[in-house]
Structure formats: C-alpha cells, structure tokens
Design an enzyme around this catalytic site. Structure first.
Site, PDB file in Angstrom:
ATOM      1  CB  THR A   1      -0.950  -0.037   1.173  1.00 54.56           C
ATOM      2  OG1 THR A   1      -1.646  -1.281   1.193  1.00 54.56           O
ATOM      3  CG2 THR A   1      -1.677   1.189   1.372  1.00 54.56           C
TER       4      THR A   1
ATOM      5  CD  GLN B   1      -5.887  -3.058   0.522  1.00 54.17           C
ATOM      6  OE1 GLN B   1      -5.896  -3.636  -0.399  1.00 54.17           O
ATOM      7  NE2 GLN B   1      -5.598  -3.370   1.868  1.00 54.17           N
TER       8      GLN B   1
ATOM      9  CD  GLN C   1      -9.612  -1.083   0.153  1.00 49.38           C
ATOM     10  OE1 GLN C   1     -10.114  -1.823  -0.720  1.00 49.38           O
ATOM     11  NE2 GLN C   1      -8.956  -1.577   1.320  1.00 49.38           N
ATOM     12  CG  ASP C   2      -6.225   2.379   1.403  1.00 49.59           C
ATOM     13  OD1 ASP C   2      -7.326   2.424   1.819  1.00 49.59           O
ATOM     14  OD2 ASP C   2      -5.396   1.050   1.521  1.00 49.59           O
TER      15      ASP C   2
ATOM     16  CG  ASP D   1     -10.779   2.247   5.122  1.00 47.68           C
ATOM     17  OD1 ASP D   1     -11.610   2.495   5.578  1.00 47.68           O
ATOM     18  OD2 ASP D   1     -10.128   0.838   5.119  1.00 47.68           O
TER      19      ASP D   1
ATOM     20  NE  ARG E   1     -12.813   0.615   7.117  1.00 43.05           N
ATOM     21  CZ  ARG E   1     -12.984  -0.651   7.043  1.00 43.05           C
ATOM     22  NH1 ARG E   1     -13.475  -1.567   7.509  1.00 43.05           N
ATOM     23  NH2 ARG E   1     -11.954  -1.228   5.985  1.00 43.05           N
TER      24      ARG E   1
ATOM     25  CD1 TRP F   1      -6.008   0.408   9.838  1.00 42.02           C
ATOM     26  CD2 TRP F   1      -5.148   2.494   9.371  1.00 42.02           C
ATOM     27  NE1 TRP F   1      -4.976   0.085   9.156  1.00 42.02           N
ATOM     28  CE2 TRP F   1      -4.286   1.422   8.577  1.00 42.02           C
ATOM     29  CE3 TRP F   1      -4.839   3.826   9.263  1.00 42.02           C
ATOM     30  CZ2 TRP F   1      -2.974   1.391   8.027  1.00 42.02           C
ATOM     31  CZ3 TRP F   1      -3.509   4.080   8.539  1.00 42.02           C
ATOM     32  CH2 TRP F   1      -2.761   2.833   7.792  1.00 42.02           C
TER      33      TRP F   1
END
Length: 558
Positions: free
Chosen positions: A322, A352, A374-375, A396, A464, A466
């Site tokens: 990531t 990711q 994502q990310d 996220d 949320r 992490w």
C-alpha cells in the site's frame, strides 16, 4: 525557512549512538524539577510496566529520562536499519513482494534515524518548556517515528509473512521505546497552552515578514502567466520563487517529464531563496512521481484540475505494498502543489491503490484532485494542509496518521464493489501522545456521479477506527443524504470504540443529523470551544507557515 533541520543527519558521538548511560539522571545541566522515582515518572506513559523496566532503578526527572530514552531510541533505530539491510543482502532468495516490503522498512528506518537525531539535538540542550512551534516540531517528529514503525510492520504482514517472525519482535519493542520517548517529551517540553508567532518574521530572505519577488525576466513571465490564473497570491509581493522550470510533453519546455524536472531541483534547500517552481503544462503524464526527502521547498503548479493529470495504476493486488502503490509520492518538506489531478486507475477490483501519499512535513495542496477507489489519499505522517481539493474514493479513501486539515474541499464517495460500504476516513493514530488526527472543515460531502446515478443502497460512513487512538473531527461541513444515520462504522467488534476520538460540530445538510449517531464512548458532538482545537490556527499552527506558500486558508471556525 528557518525550521529545525528535520532530515539531515546530526553528527553524534559514537558513545551516544551505540551505548546507553547507566543512569538517566546522569546528564549534564540538571533541570529545575524535583527528582522522583521511575515508577512515578512512568505513570503518564502508555505502558508503565515497560517504561519501568527500561529505566535504571534510581530517582531522576522527566528531562533526563527523556534524554536517556531518545538516546537509546537512536541506537535501536540504527540496529533495526542494519537488520533490514542484512535481509536485503539476501534478496536473491526473496520474493519480489518481500523485497518491496523490506525496501519500505529501510526507507522508514532511515527517516526514523534522522528524526531521532534531530529530536535529540533539542532535548539534549534544553530542560524547560519550549515555544509552541518548537515543541510542535519535535512532537511531530516523534509522532512520525511511531507511525513509520507501524507502516513497516503493515508492509511485512501483508506482503512478506515469511519475514515477519524475524522483524516483528524488534519493531514491537522499538515502538514501545519510542512511545516512552514521546511521552517524556510531551510531559517535559510541550506547553499546556499553544501560542505562536508568524515564522516569516525570522526567516532568511523574508525581511519583516514580507514575501519579496526575486525572478529573472524569463522566470517572471512564466510566474505572471501562472498568477493570472489566480494562483499563488500572497499579499502584495507574491511568493518568493528562486527559479521556475516548465514541463511540456511537446518538447517546448525545459523538460518533457515531471521526474526530470524534480531531479533538476536543488538538494537540501533551506528555502532562503524561495521555492523552486515546476510548472507542468496541460497533458496526461503517465509517470510515477517521487519527491524525495532532500527536495525541499519545491512548488509544483499545473494548468488546472483535469488539465494537468498525473496517472498510474499500481495496486496491492499487483504485488505492491500500500505504501508504495501511490502514483504520486512526496517526502520533501515544505512542498506545495497547485492545480493538478493525481489518479490511480487500478480500479475498485484491485483494492488498495493509492493516488497520493504524502509524508512531507508542512506540505500544502491547493485546488488539486485525487482520484482512486480504496485508499485514495494517504496522509501518512507529519503536518499537511489541503484546500479546495477534490477527493474521490470508496473504502478508507482518506487515511493515514498525519496532523492534517482538509478545508473547503469536495469529498466524493464513489460506487464501490458489490458488498462493500464506503468509509470516508480511516485515521491511524496508535499512541495517545501523538499530535495527529484528521480534521475536515467546511467541506462538501456528496455522492460522485457514478454513485448518485446507480440506484445503489450502498452505505457511506464518515469513518472507521483503523487504529486504537483514531482521531477524526468533522466541523461545519455540508453532508448530503448519502451519509448513514449512524455516521460511523466499526472496524472489528468493539476495537477502539472507547479509545478513539470522533467528533462532529455544526455540520449541515440531510446527512448531518446526529440524533441517531453511534453511542460509543469515544464519539462526541462538540461545542465551538472544543472544535477550535482542530482549526488551522490551533491544530496545525498554520498561521506560522501557511502564508509563505501563498495559499488561502481560514485559521479559525467560520
């Protein structure tokens, strides 16, 4: 800018690097505080039992014990870097994903050694509360060190499980040591009340806080062309620029690629002569941009969102970590980006896949767009500010552990894969003494076109947790009806629900109703007094450094 020498290696005697004094009370220049027992000193650290095992069994004080722990931290960071390098000498027997994970750890371990060396220079010479700005500088470095350890561990866990057994134990132990250093520093040097003064009054080249314009005729022509687009307006004098180079794919500029222009920028600039500006003309640039830690005071200006586009498609699914999947990576401090789109086109199916990763201290992004799933936006560490930017993503998609504020931005949750929900933030604070968190101020949150027209019942949450001390605040934003009435989503069971800090203040729109929000101990609906702690002036001390970049900002609540 006359800030601390964050990235240069401080020359320390070998005795300090590789040995530890037998007593944390043995340092010179005793601080004007009473001596007390290690047990009493350790009470305010996150792990008192570990702290107590670390310190010699004799009375001391917070200043001397901070020197002891930071000195020992330097030694341990060097040992871990040597261990990673030893693994890399056997790369012929390793998988590509394992090598990439180790390279992440090497990069982060080198940063940690630099950060600890700079921190030691301060704690070793001062035994009193520091100014807010100086204390924030060091607390930021010590916070980032813990973040870097966690990032290394995550790369090893997800990409190279075969290496985890040999490296996770030293990572875990070193993190506990760094946490003690951060706790002692916070207790001894950080003032209880934060005050600041504009740094510009004391900077070389910035007489009386003004921002003089020093340019050649050719450079001035380019600057004026850019400025006519309402960019980089900083008072009457403009932004101090040392030089401008142009990137144009048709060959009429100074460079054809962005990375070639970055390579031409001076190394380790003090900023006294201003920013090195890279003007990137309209075009789609298929390259992975990396602005290294030695490229300081670099400013990159494009022709506008969806005009100057930097794009890539690396993802975890294709074997990247990531951390290194990003299309655009910046580590050099005092970086400024204006009018640029950064994309990762790997798609939702590749999970990711980062568009921008910033670990650049005092970095600023103005009128930029970050697009992925994502990310998307990895606000990894240190201090960052985003103004009038667009951020698109699904899971996220604003994540990391910087001290970061997004102000007057547009946040666009997208249509995720089947069975997924959207989580706008996943903040990664792991230690209660880290000065990190995500503050989202006066932004607009609404569905992107693909989500809005899909007819989907996808749930979208504000965030949320992490990590255990995840901290995110939404203030004075417009939230459209896509936000789930609960507001926030769990990570795993009851993990972090008591230790996190999630807060909302005076948001508007159909998604802002807090009457049915989660009832976690760590969730709060706050008042203006608490919200003020997460403004640009207080959370980032932005009045001290943002004016130099010529970027508009609101220092307080609106």
């Amino acid at each position: 800018m006359a800030t601390i020498n964050t990235f240069s290696l401080i020359t320390l005697p070998l005795l300090l690097l590789f040995t530890v004094q037998l007593s944390c009370a043995a340092a010179a220049d005793p601080p004007p505080t009473n001596q007390t027992s290690p047990a009493a000193l350790c009470k305010f650290t996150p792990d008192p039992a570990y702290c107590r095992s670390l310190l010699p069994n004799r009375n001391s004080n917070v200043y001397d014990c901070a020197r002891f722990s930071v000195r020992r931290s330097i030694s341990q960071s060097r040992k871990f870097l040597d261990l990673v390098n030893d693994y890399l000498t056997r790369r012929s027997s390793l998988t590509l994903s394992a090598i990439r994970a180790l390279e992440d750890c090497k990069f982060l371990a080198e940063l940690n050694f630099d950060f600890l060396s700079s921190s030691f220079q301060t704690v070793n010479t001062t035994s009193k509360t520091l100014s807010s700005i100086k204390a924030d500088d060091i607390q930021t470095l010590l916070s980032a060190i813990i973040t870097n350890e966690q990032t290394c561990l995550e790369s090893l866990q997800s990409e190279a499980a075969s290496l985890e057994n040999g490296l996770s134990s030293p990572l875990f132990n070193d993190t506990k040591l760094y946490s003690v250093s951060l706790a002692f520093f916070t207790k001894g040097w950080v003032p209880r009340t934060r005050t600041w003064k504009h740094r510009g009054n004391n900077l070389p080249g910035f007489a009386n806080g003004r921002l003089p314009l020093k340019m050649s005729r050719k450079t001035l022509e380019v600057y004026q062309s850019v400025s006519r687009r309402k960019l980089l307006q900083a008072g009457e004098s403009g932004v101090l620029v040392s030089d401008i180079v142009t990137v144009n794919q048709n060959g009429t500029g100074d460079f054809v690629t962005i990375n070639d222009a970055i390579a031409a920028a001076p190394n380790k600039s003090s900023g006294a002569n201003g920013y090195f500006m890279i003007y990137v003309t309209t075009g789609v640039y298929e390259e992975y941009v990396n602005i290294a830690k030695n490229k300081r005071y670099l400013m990159m200006v494009g022709d506008g969102i969806n005009q100057t586009i930097i794009t890539g498609n690396r993802s975890v699914a294709d074997g990247w970590t990531t951390f290194n999947s990003a299309t655009f990576i910046v580590t050099g401090p005092n970086f400024v980006a204006v009018n640029i789109t950064v994309r990762n086109t790997a798609g939702a199916i590749k999970h990711q896949a980062v568009a921008l990763r910033s670990g650049a201290d005092l970095s600023t992004f103005y009128s930029c767009s970050f697009e992925a799933y994502q990310d998307t936006l990895y606000t990894h560490s240190l201090r960052q500010f985003y103004r009038e930017c667009d951020i698109y993503g699904t899971v996220d998609f604003i994540f990391g552990n910087a001290a970061v504020i997004l102000q007057n931005c547009n946040i666009y949750p997208r249509l995720p894969m089947s069975g997924q929900f959207n989580a706008i933030t996943a903040q990664g604070r792991t230690d209660p003494n880290q000065n990190t968190g995500t503050s989202i101020h006066n932004c607009v949150i609404r569905a992107s076109d693909d989500l809005a027209t899909s007819g989907s019942t996808v749930k979208t949450f504000l965030g949320r947790p992490w990590k255990e001390y995840s901290r995110t605040v939404y203030m004075q934003n417009f939230m459209d009806d896509l936000i789930d009435s609960a507001g926030w989503q769990k990570w795993n069971g009851d993990f972090a629900l008591s230790s996190l800090y999630y807060a909302e203040y005076n948001n508007t729109g159909p998604g802002s109703d807090t009457s049915n929000r989660v009832t976690w101990d760590g969730y709060h609906v706050i008042d203006a007094i608490d919200a003020a702690n997460f403004t640009v002036s207080n959370f980032l001390l932005g009045d001290a450094w943002l004016p130099l970049a010529g970027i508009p900002f609101s220092g307080s609540l609106i």
